[in-house]
Scaffold this active site. Structure first.
Site, PDB file in Angstrom:
ATOM      1  N   ASP A 162       1.969   2.063   1.678  1.00  0.00           N
ATOM      2  CA  ASP A 162       1.150   1.742   2.852  1.00  0.00           C
ATOM      3  C   ASP A 162      -0.337   1.648   2.529  1.00  0.00           C
ATOM      4  OD1 ASP A 162       3.487   1.761   4.386  1.00  0.00           O
ATOM      5  OD2 ASP A 162       3.336   3.911   4.703  1.00  0.00           O
TER       6      ASP A 162
ATOM      7  N   LYS B  33      -0.834  -3.353   0.846  1.00  0.00           N
ATOM      8  CA  LYS B  33      -0.396  -4.361  -0.129  1.00  0.00           C
ATOM      9  C   LYS B  33      -0.087  -5.703   0.527  1.00  0.00           C
ATOM     10  CE  LYS B  33       2.983  -1.623  -1.180  1.00  0.00           C
ATOM     11  NZ  LYS B  33       2.608  -0.438  -0.393  1.00  0.00           N
TER      12      LYS B  33
ATOM     13  N   GLY C 179       7.375  -1.797   4.600  1.00  0.00           N
ATOM     14  CA  GLY C 179       6.856  -2.379   5.834  1.00  0.00           C
ATOM     15  C   GLY C 179       5.471  -2.889   5.549  1.00  0.00           C
ATOM     16  N   HIS C 180       5.325  -4.204   5.502  1.00  0.00           N
ATOM     17  CA  HIS C 180       4.037  -4.804   5.153  1.00  0.00           C
ATOM     18  C   HIS C 180       3.508  -5.582   6.352  1.00  0.00           C
ATOM     19  CE1 HIS C 180       5.389  -4.800   0.655  1.00  0.00           C
ATOM     20  NE2 HIS C 180       5.314  -3.594   1.174  1.00  0.00           N
TER      21      HIS C 180
ATOM     22  N   GLN D  60       6.316  -0.001  -1.761  1.00  0.00           N
ATOM     23  CA  GLN D  60       6.079   1.430  -1.984  1.00  0.00           C
ATOM     24  C   GLN D  60       4.815   1.625  -2.858  1.00  0.00           C
ATOM     25  OE1 GLN D  60       9.742   0.406  -2.517  1.00  0.00           O
ATOM     26  NE2 GLN D  60       9.538   0.499  -0.329  1.00  0.00           N
TER      27      GLN D  60
HETATM   28  P1  GDP Z   1       1.631  -1.892   2.845  1.00  0.00           P
HETATM   29  O1  GDP Z   1       2.949  -1.248   3.068  1.00  0.00           O
HETATM   30  O2  GDP Z   1       0.943  -1.411   1.612  1.00  0.00           O
HETATM   31  O3  GDP Z   1       1.685  -3.390   2.926  1.00  0.00           O
HETATM   32  O4  GDP Z   1       0.704  -1.399   4.066  1.00  0.00           O
HETATM   33  P2  GDP Z   1       1.113  -1.395   5.610  1.00  0.00           P
HETATM   34  O5  GDP Z   1       1.063  -2.798   6.107  1.00  0.00           O
HETATM   35  O6  GDP Z   1       2.341  -0.610   5.835  1.00  0.00           O
HETATM   36  O7  GDP Z   1      -0.061  -0.512   6.213  1.00  0.00           O
HETATM   37  C1  GDP Z   1      -1.394  -0.911   6.134  1.00  0.00           C
HETATM   38  C2  GDP Z   1      -1.931  -1.079   7.576  1.00  0.00           C
HETATM   39  O8  GDP Z   1      -3.339  -1.166   7.542  1.00  0.00           O
HETATM   40  C3  GDP Z   1      -1.458  -2.363   8.249  1.00  0.00           C
HETATM   41  O9  GDP Z   1      -1.362  -2.133   9.626  1.00  0.00           O
HETATM   42  C4  GDP Z   1      -2.593  -3.346   7.960  1.00  0.00           C
HETATM   43  O10 GDP Z   1      -2.697  -4.378   8.928  1.00  0.00           O
HETATM   44  C5  GDP Z   1      -3.777  -2.440   8.012  1.00  0.00           C
HETATM   45  N1  GDP Z   1      -4.891  -2.801   7.124  1.00  0.00           N
HETATM   46  C6  GDP Z   1      -4.845  -3.373   5.893  1.00  0.00           C
HETATM   47  N2  GDP Z   1      -6.082  -3.437   5.365  1.00  0.00           N
HETATM   48  C7  GDP Z   1      -6.917  -2.893   6.282  1.00  0.00           C
HETATM   49  C8  GDP Z   1      -8.332  -2.629   6.290  1.00  0.00           C
HETATM   50  O11 GDP Z   1      -9.055  -2.891   5.353  1.00  0.00           O
HETATM   51  N3  GDP Z   1      -8.818  -2.020   7.412  1.00  0.00           N
HETATM   52  C9  GDP Z   1      -8.042  -1.673   8.474  1.00  0.00           C
HETATM   53  N4  GDP Z   1      -8.628  -1.086   9.515  1.00  0.00           N
HETATM   54  N5  GDP Z   1      -6.714  -1.908   8.497  1.00  0.00           N
HETATM   55  C10 GDP Z   1      -6.167  -2.488   7.397  1.00  0.00           C
HETATM   56  P1  IMO Z   2       5.620   0.213   1.745  1.00  0.00           P
HETATM   57  O1  IMO Z   2       6.069  -0.935   0.889  1.00  0.00           O
HETATM   58  C1  IMO Z   2       5.570   4.497   2.509  1.00  0.00           C
HETATM   59  C2  IMO Z   2       9.169   6.737   1.371  1.00  0.00           C
HETATM   60  C3  IMO Z   2       9.997   7.345   2.486  1.00  0.00           C
HETATM   61  C4  IMO Z   2      10.540   8.566   1.778  1.00  0.00           C
HETATM   62  C5  IMO Z   2      10.785   8.054   0.366  1.00  0.00           C
HETATM   63  C6  IMO Z   2      12.230   7.633   0.108  1.00  0.00           C
HETATM   64  O2  IMO Z   2       5.459  -0.116   3.170  1.00  0.00           O
HETATM   65  O3  IMO Z   2       4.421   0.878   1.139  1.00  0.00           O
HETATM   66  P2  IMO Z   2      13.671   5.520   0.831  1.00  0.00           P
HETATM   67  O4  IMO Z   2      14.048   5.008   2.182  1.00  0.00           O
HETATM   68  O5  IMO Z   2      12.914   4.558  -0.006  1.00  0.00           O
HETATM   69  O6  IMO Z   2      14.816   6.108   0.075  1.00  0.00           O
HETATM   70  O7  IMO Z   2      12.684   6.766   1.143  1.00  0.00           O
HETATM   71  O8  IMO Z   2       9.927   6.943   0.201  1.00  0.00           O
HETATM   72  N1  IMO Z   2       8.923   5.275   1.501  1.00  0.00           N
HETATM   73  C7  IMO Z   2       7.745   4.749   1.844  1.00  0.00           C
HETATM   74  N2  IMO Z   2       6.596   5.331   2.234  1.00  0.00           N
HETATM   75  N3  IMO Z   2       5.651   3.146   2.385  1.00  0.00           N
HETATM   76  C8  IMO Z   2       6.791   2.563   1.973  1.00  0.00           C
HETATM   77  O9  IMO Z   2       6.872   1.242   1.700  1.00  0.00           O
HETATM   78  C9  IMO Z   2       7.922   3.349   1.729  1.00  0.00           C
HETATM   79  N4  IMO Z   2       9.195   3.091   1.338  1.00  0.00           N
HETATM   80  C10 IMO Z   2       9.785   4.280   1.191  1.00  0.00           C
HETATM   81  O10 IMO Z   2       9.190   7.682   3.593  1.00  0.00           O
HETATM   82  O11 IMO Z   2       9.529   9.559   1.701  1.00  0.00           O
HETATM   83 MG    MG Z   3       3.979  -0.182   4.532  1.00  0.00          MG
END
Ligand code: GDP
Ligand code: IMO
Ligand code: MG
Length: 447
Positions: free
Chosen positions: A31, A34, A58-59, A241
């Protein structure tokens, strides 16, 4: 020299000048942003390749007013000139993939270019079930998985009992494999976990329906990616991840079951190390973790709460609240080492505006010892308290800033401190979720 696509915006043309293959990966516990970063580069990419994980990811990608939550389809799908690829290192839940394809199509994004490896492993209904019941069984010892069947699917893959995408198109193999799998899984489900058994015929019918819809996307993705690199096309590898969730290099056992680290991009795609030009580490300006497991810089106070609130730190997939804490430079230095990072992309710097002072962890103390390297022993990690360096905060909203010179001097000092401590250049800083909210720190080549 790479060709620059017509109509490519000026800011994006700069990235095109010399780099063909880049890995974008998470340096923390996931999170990090990416999806946003991948979408930012995908503007000019020919291919975006997911190399590991499944729909545990979850992206979130924000394009103008629109917000897309992707779990399997690579973030590059938003760019019409880019081919999204799901490579063989991924585990694929076909129902989820088809739902995502439908969601994209219904919102005007063309998913038809998607390529799916015939060697990728399938998540089966019993994987999801086993993931959920195992977590329940573990009770307080649970991993806090996403319950998407990821661990059980990878376990079957490594036990050489997995069912692959290509098996969907060979009824005999599919039926044989399913019979073998269910003979064992049903015993575990009924006798160990007191669950109802699963029906082979029902699963076969459902998966054959999926097969017909997936057929047009299935390909030899290793060949596809290798050929693209060979002909100098711009290829992005999108990690899911993060480094600390890596099965080999993360905070085991509180990890996922694949290799999000740079090596995973190679094995998960079927290319060699010399094909890679850059490894970009995505680091949130603070740090978060979902699920259980050690977290040395966690803040269980109002500062951590403020990070959750301002940063919107709730899971894209599960909606779970993310635990938040100060940026951990011990972990970031570790990520730089295990991934051979060539640059850093710092995200969510805007979230830190308004904090009077900031802290970063430069070392740990644990069980009477001082650690500057990420500890390899679980017990040591569990007992870590961070050695914090206090830095000045800033008041101003920075989400509209596009030039480093316009950042408050305290924000620049924060970034400089990270860069110096980690020894990897910060080349981009994100100040908001939208594609354009990026500050480019790349030095302009002397003209
Ligand atoms: P990922 O799993 O690494 O792709 O990250 P996620 O999408 O799960 O979580 C990142 C969250 O932060 C998402 O809701 C993005 O829209 C948001 N986000 C990404 N970059 C920025 C930033 O620079 N500032 C803010 N405020 N939100 C951001
Ligand atoms: P993105 O790509 C954050 C965590 C779960 C748990 C552990 C194992 O959005 O960054 P799993 O279901 O993979 O066997 O769970 O890994 N986890 C993540 N945490 N971002 C993710 O993906 C994750 N994918 C798995 O919360 O601790
Ligand atoms: Mg994510």
């Amino acid at each position: 020299m790479l060709s620059i696509p017509r109509g490519c915006p000026a800011w994006a043309r700069r990235y095109h000048r010399s780099v063909a293959a880049r890995i974008i990966l998470g340096t923390q516990w996931g999170d990090e942003g990416k999806g946003k970063v991948t979408d930012f580069f995908a503007e000019t990419a020919d291919l975006v390749v997911r190399y590991q994980g499944g729909n545990n990811a979850g992206h979130t990608v924000v394009v103008g007013e629109e917000r897309f939550a992707l779990s399997l389809v690579p973030s590059g799908v938003m760019n019409p000139g880019c081919t999204p690829v799901i490579a063989s290192g991924c585990v694929v839940d076909p129902g989820v993939l088809l739902d995502e394809i439908d969601m994209l199509a219904s919102r005007g994004v063309d998913p038809s270019r998607l390529r799916l490896s015939s060697n990728a492993h399938l998540i089966m209904p019993y994987h999801r079930k086993l993931d959920a019941v195992k977590e329940r069984y573990l009770g307080r010892q649970k991993i806090g998985t996403t319950k998407r069947g990821i661990g059980p699917a990878y376990a079957d893959k490594y036990a050489r009992q997995g069912i692959r995408v290509q098996d969907l198109f060979d009824t005999k193999i599919l039926n044989d494999k399913l019979d073998i799998a269910l003979a064992e899984k049903n015993k575990i489900l009924t006798r160990v976990y007191n669950q109802l058994p699963m029906d082979a015929l029902e699963i076969t019918h459902q998966y054959q329906e999926y097969a017909e819809r997936l057929r047009p996307y299935v390909d030899d993705t290793s060949l596809l990616v290798a050929s693209a690199i060979e002909s100098g096309r711009d290829v992005l590898f999108e990690g899911a991840q993060g480094t600390l969730l890596d099965i080999d290099h993360g905070t085991y056992p509180f990890v996922t079951s694949s290799n999000p680290t740079a090596g995973g991009a190679l094995t998960g795609t079927g290319i060699g190390p010399k094909a890679i030009d850059e490894v970009i580490g995505v680091a949130k300006a603070y740090i978060s973790r979902v699920g259980t497991g050690p977290f040395p810089t966690e803040l269980s106070d109002e500062i951590g709460e403020a990070m959750v609130r301002i940063g919107g730190e709730y899971g894209t997939v599960t909606g779970r609240r993310r635990r938040c804490g100060w940026l951990d430079l011990v972990a970031l230095r570790y990520a730089a080492r295990v991934n051979s990072l060539t640059s850093l992309f710092v995200t969510k710097l805007d979230v830190l505006s308004g904090f009077e002072t900031l802290n970063v962890a430069t070392a740990y103390s644990s069980l009477g010892s001082h650690y500057t390297e990420f500890p390899r022993q679980q017990r040591v990690l569990y007992n870590c308290t961070p050695v914090l360096q206090e830095l000045a905060g800033w008041e101003t909203n920075i989400s509209e800033v596009r030039n480093a010179a316009d950042l408050p001097k305290e924000a620049r000092a924060y970034l400089r401190f990270i860069e110096k401590d980690v020894g990897v250049p910060i080349r981009w800083v994100s100040v908001g979720p939208e594609r354009s909210q990026v500050i480019d720190l790349t030095p302009t080549p002397a003209s």
